[in-house]
Each structure stands twice: as C-alpha cells, then as structure tokens.
Design an enzyme around this catalytic site. Structure first.
Site, mmCIF file in Angstrom:
data_model
loop_
_atom_site.group_PDB
_atom_site.id
_atom_site.type_symbol
_atom_site.label_atom_id
_atom_site.label_comp_id
_atom_site.label_asym_id
_atom_site.label_seq_id
_atom_site.Cartn_x
_atom_site.Cartn_y
_atom_site.Cartn_z
ATOM 1 N N THR A 152 -57.112 -31.454 -23.609
ATOM 2 C CA THR A 152 -58.298 -32.207 -23.193
ATOM 3 C C THR A 152 -57.759 -33.200 -22.173
ATOM 4 O OG1 THR A 152 -58.014 -33.879 -24.900
ATOM 5 C CG2 THR A 152 -59.435 -32.022 -25.462
ATOM 6 N N HIS A 153 -58.547 -33.506 -21.159
ATOM 7 C CA HIS A 153 -58.086 -34.364 -20.049
ATOM 8 C C HIS A 153 -56.829 -33.798 -19.394
ATOM 9 C CE1 HIS A 153 -60.724 -37.488 -21.832
ATOM 10 N NE2 HIS A 153 -60.261 -37.004 -22.970
ATOM 11 N N SER A 188 -44.877 -14.155 -0.010
ATOM 12 C CA SER A 188 -44.909 -15.084 1.112
ATOM 13 C C SER A 188 -44.119 -14.463 2.252
ATOM 14 C CB SER A 188 -44.279 -16.406 0.687
ATOM 15 O OG SER A 188 -43.811 -17.108 1.827
ATOM 16 N N LYS A 222 -41.484 -16.020 -3.718
ATOM 17 C CA LYS A 222 -42.855 -16.333 -4.128
ATOM 18 C C LYS A 222 -43.637 -15.139 -4.656
ATOM 19 C CE LYS A 222 -45.139 -19.622 -3.069
ATOM 20 N NZ LYS A 222 -45.480 -20.634 -2.074
ATOM 21 N N GLU A 230 -57.137 -17.581 -6.433
ATOM 22 C CA GLU A 230 -57.527 -18.663 -5.520
ATOM 23 C C GLU A 230 -58.809 -18.309 -4.775
ATOM 24 O OE1 GLU A 230 -53.462 -20.450 -3.894
ATOM 25 O OE2 GLU A 230 -53.403 -18.287 -4.033
ATOM 26 N N LYS A 275 -82.568 -12.700 1.938
ATOM 27 C CA LYS A 275 -81.797 -11.492 1.630
ATOM 28 C C LYS A 275 -80.322 -11.614 1.989
ATOM 29 C CE LYS A 275 -85.396 -9.381 3.402
ATOM 30 N NZ LYS A 275 -86.284 -10.516 3.056
#
Ligand code: ARG
Length: 472
Positions: free
Chosen positions: A167-168, A290, A296, A303, A338
């Site tokens: 939480t938080h 990457s 990476k 994302e 549309k």
C-alpha cells in the site's frame, strides 16, 4: 475486429444529393465531409439494415416484391464485391451509405433508387453504428475472457508463492502471487460485464424508421425491422434515435475503464521485470532489446499498453465533448464518432492480445519475491495480532508494542522481525514467547490471512476453482 470489415480505398463517383446545387463542392469541402475512409467498416451492418428495411417496405406494400427481390440480390452481390475487394469506394459519394446505394442502383437500376424510401442516412447511420458497437463490445468482452483464463491458470500455478503486498508502494503485508493475479481477474470480470451489459442495453431500441428526425408518413412496420436486426423494440422517440450516441459513449467509457486496468497490470509488469525488483522476466517474444545497451530487455509492450490506455480515455473524452454541446437532433459533428470508436476498439483489442501474451509467458522469480516480502518488517501485524489473540492485549496497545519492537530491529540493523533475538522482544513485552517469534515468517503470515477473499493459499485455491467453474 476482423480485417474483412476494413476494405480497400476509394475511386471516383457522383454526389447523391446534387439536385438543388449547380456547382460541385470545393475539394477541401469534399475532404472534410467525406467519411468513407473510416465508415466503410460499417459495410456489413449497412447491408444488413438495408436488407431488413427493403423486406419491410415490400411487406407493407411500399415497394413491390419484384423490386425487393432485385434489392436483396443486388445487396448480396455488393457484399460479395466488398469481401473480394473489387468494390470501388468513392470519396465523392461521401460515406458507406451512399457508396452502397449508388452501386446498388448501378447494378439493378430503378429498384435501387427505391431503397431509400421512408428512411434517412440519419436513422441509417445510427442503426448501423449501433449494430457495430454491439458486436465489437461482445468481441472485446470475449477478449477479456480469454485473458482472464490465462491469468487464472497462472494464479493456479502460483497459489502459494509469496510476494510483498503494497500500500502506498510501501511493503505492507506478505501476499500470494496467485492472489495478486486474481485481483486482475476480478477487475476484468467487471469490465467484461459492463461491456456486455451496455451491448444488451443498446439492443433495446432500434433507430431504424426514425427517418431524418421526425418519423415518416409511409406506413412502415418498425417492429418488423427492429426484430429482423435483433433489437427488442423500435426506438420510441425518433429525435432521440437519430440524435443520441450514448451507446458509443458507454462503449468508450467501458473500454477506457478496462484499459485503465490493463495499464495498471502493465505498470506492474514494468516494475516487476526491472532488475531492481527482479520479480519476473518477460519471454523473448515479449521483450525488445536496446540498440546500444546489449544487456537490456525492455518491456515495450507493457509500456505501450499504458500509453494506449491514455489514448482510449482521450477518445471517450473527445466524443463526450462532441456530443455535449449539440442541440437536438443530428449534426455532422456526430460523424466523428466512428473514427474515435473504431480506433479505441482496435487499440483495445491489441492491448488485450499483448497482455495475454505477456501474462502467459511471464516467468516469476520465487526467491526474489519471497525475499522482498520479508523486507520492511512485513509481518509486524502478525505480531500485533498474536498479542491480541494470546495475551488479550487491546489491539491499539499491541500496535504500540509491536512498533517499539520494529524500531529496535531497525536500530540494530536486523532486516526481518523473525530474525530478531527473543530477548529483544522480551525487553519490550516479557510475555512474548519463542512460539510467537517463530510465527513471524512470511509463509505463516500469508497462510494466516484465511478470511473469505483473503490471501491464504487455501483461499486462493478456492477462488481459482470458482473462476474455473464460471468459465465452463
Ligand atoms: N456519414 C454520416 C455520419 O456518419 C451519415 C449521416 C449523414 N446524414 C446527413 N444528414 N448528412 O454521420
């Protein structure tokens, strides 16, 4: 959406409403007015509604049976042309309704010109678009169901894996991974029900027969067309029927909420797969590299789901703003409904597919999650609960005692409460026993939260079983 409702681009054609005009529209006028590039996706619904309309006109003696037969055959052939990709869409003919009608007349002559009796493009587009949104909403719901099944399977495989619950964004209490994953299954269930529910609501009233805005003087049978198109009843107010788009607003709002849930899961995938968390890793199929940093593995799909969720919410906001300042009834502003709706459904489908792929192949790191779960004194509540249960200490006091013990551990640099020597506990509360100390593992903590809907593995297994039963 199937690709077959997105056929090829326009060629040439003629205006259908040119009777009172002597000059052709400006090129830019045509460009701003034409919607065919977007609304050609309504071709299936447009033909379906025209078939129903013509059958009704013939049944009521408004057109002859011969004309109806020619219209029915002509529309079927046009559908075949569109599927085969030989249909020539024309920007001069503005939209899908006029494109199909013009082609019909080209094919069958005079009878084609009788199809537009007792209707208007206003009730036509409201009907076509409503049918499209209803179908798309059901398909979006199916997509969510498929994702739920994957998440339930992953939860089933990880009912007793321990991870930190936050939480938080601060470590709160240990939870099980299965429980965490099932939280999303619950969210997606509400999203699914909202989508299906809105589609059912939209099916209540059929706009066809409202004509331009006021109804028509022809003796039409609106129940017949409503019934043929799968609606419960004809719309009871013709002005509402042609001027309202809340069925599309509801669909977009539903997609926006569902994509917000997708985005939260995407955000967690981004966090979990970072080397700092290392709770999970994405499969090669769902990672990107990457161009400069060879080590990476980027969670691009997750994302992009976050970003696309923002766009879907913006599509809702845009259509809402379009509709909210329109006096009754129809205005051309509504034509923009549309592009926004199609885009949102397309993006949503892609997001659900990508999320399903990631969720299915995500590999979880049991050790990293367990280790993180123990950090931050996540079992402090369990000690307080023990003091309440065994020593009958009031909870507020137990909270205070435990807080002092946590402070001691912190001062001594002991990272887990269960690793603090018993003597340290007893300095604060002499009645704390070795049994109490031994209870402060993350496994015990999670197992003890066995209230209905809680994180205990036993409860999670029950919920997995409940979902599986629902899926049957
Ligand atoms: N293409 C139009 C739309 O999508 C169809 C309705 C046009 N009606 C009119 N009176 N111009 O809104």
């Amino acid at each position: 959406m199937s690709n077959s409702d997105n056929p090829q681009s326009p060629g040439g054609g003629q205006q259908m409403w040119g009777g009172r005009f002597s000059a052709k529209p400006d090129q830019a006028m045509q460009a701003i007015n034409a919607s065919i590039d977007i609304d050609k996706r309504l071709w299936r619904e447009d033909i379906e509604a025209s078939l129903a309309h013509a059958n009704m006109l013939a049944a009521r003696g408004i057109i002859t049976q011969q004309d109806n037969a020619a219209i029915q055959a002509g529309l079927e052939q046009i559908a075949a042309e569109i599927v085969q990709g030989t249909f020539q869409f024309s920007r001069e003919l503005e939209d899908i309704h006029l494109n199909i009608e013009a082609r019909l007349t080209e094919r069958i002559g005079e009878a084609g010109k009788r199809l537009h009796t007792a209707r208007s493009r206003n009730d036509q587009v409201a009907t076509d678009f409503k049918l499209w949104v209803m179908r798309a909403s059901r398909e979006a719901g199916d997509g969510l169901r498929a994702l739920q099944k994957i998440l339930v399977k992953r939860a089933d495989d990880h009912t007793d894996w321990i991870m930190p619950g936050f939480t938080h964004m601060q470590t709160a209490q240990p939870v099980t991974l299965g429980h965490h994953l099932l939280a999303y299954v619950s969210m997606f269930e509400r999203d699914r029900v909202r989508l299906i529910g809105a589609a059912l609501e939209a099916a209540w009233e059929c706009p066809l027969g409202a004509a331009a805005l006021a109804g028509t003087s022809y003796p039409i049978d609106r129940d017949m067309t409503a019934d043929a198109l799968g609606f419960h009843a004809p719309a009871s107010n013709s002005m509402d029927a042609v001027g309202s788009r809340d069925f599309a607003l509801a669909a977009l709002a539903n997609l926006a909420i569902a994509s917000t849930h997708l985005s939260r899961l995407a955000e967690e995938i981004v966090l979990w797969t970072s080397p700092q968390f290392a709770f999970a890793s994405l499969s090669d199929a769902w990672s990107t590299g990457s161009s400069i940093m060879p080590q990476k593995r980027n969670p691009d799909a997750a994302e992009l789901i976050r970003a696309k969720a923002a766009r879907i919410g913006a599509d809702f906001a845009a259509l809402n703003a379009i509709v909210q300042k329109l006096p009754l009834t129809y205005a051309k502003d509504l034509q923009e409904d549309k592009a926004l709706t199609f885009a949102s459904f397309d993006e949503f489908e892609l997001c659900v597919t990508a999320m399903a792929g990631m969720a299915e192949t995500l590999r979880f790191n049991r050790e990293a999650m367990r280790e993180a779960a123990a950090r931050g004194y996540s079992t402090a509540t369990d000690l307080a609960d023990w003091l309440v249960r065994e020593l009958k200490v009031p909870f507020r006091e137990a909270h205070e005692i435990t807080g002092r013990i946590v402070a001691r551990a912190e001062a001594m640099g002991v990272r887990e409460l269960g690793l603090l020597p018993l003597g340290e506990f007893q300095e604060v509360e002499p009645r704390i026993t070795e049994t109490a100390r031994a209870l402060l593992t993350v496994e015990n903590s999670a197992e003890s939260r066995d209230s209905y809907g809680g994180t205990a593995p036993q409860r999670v297994r029950e919920q997995v079983a409940r979902w599986k039963e629902m899926f049957e």
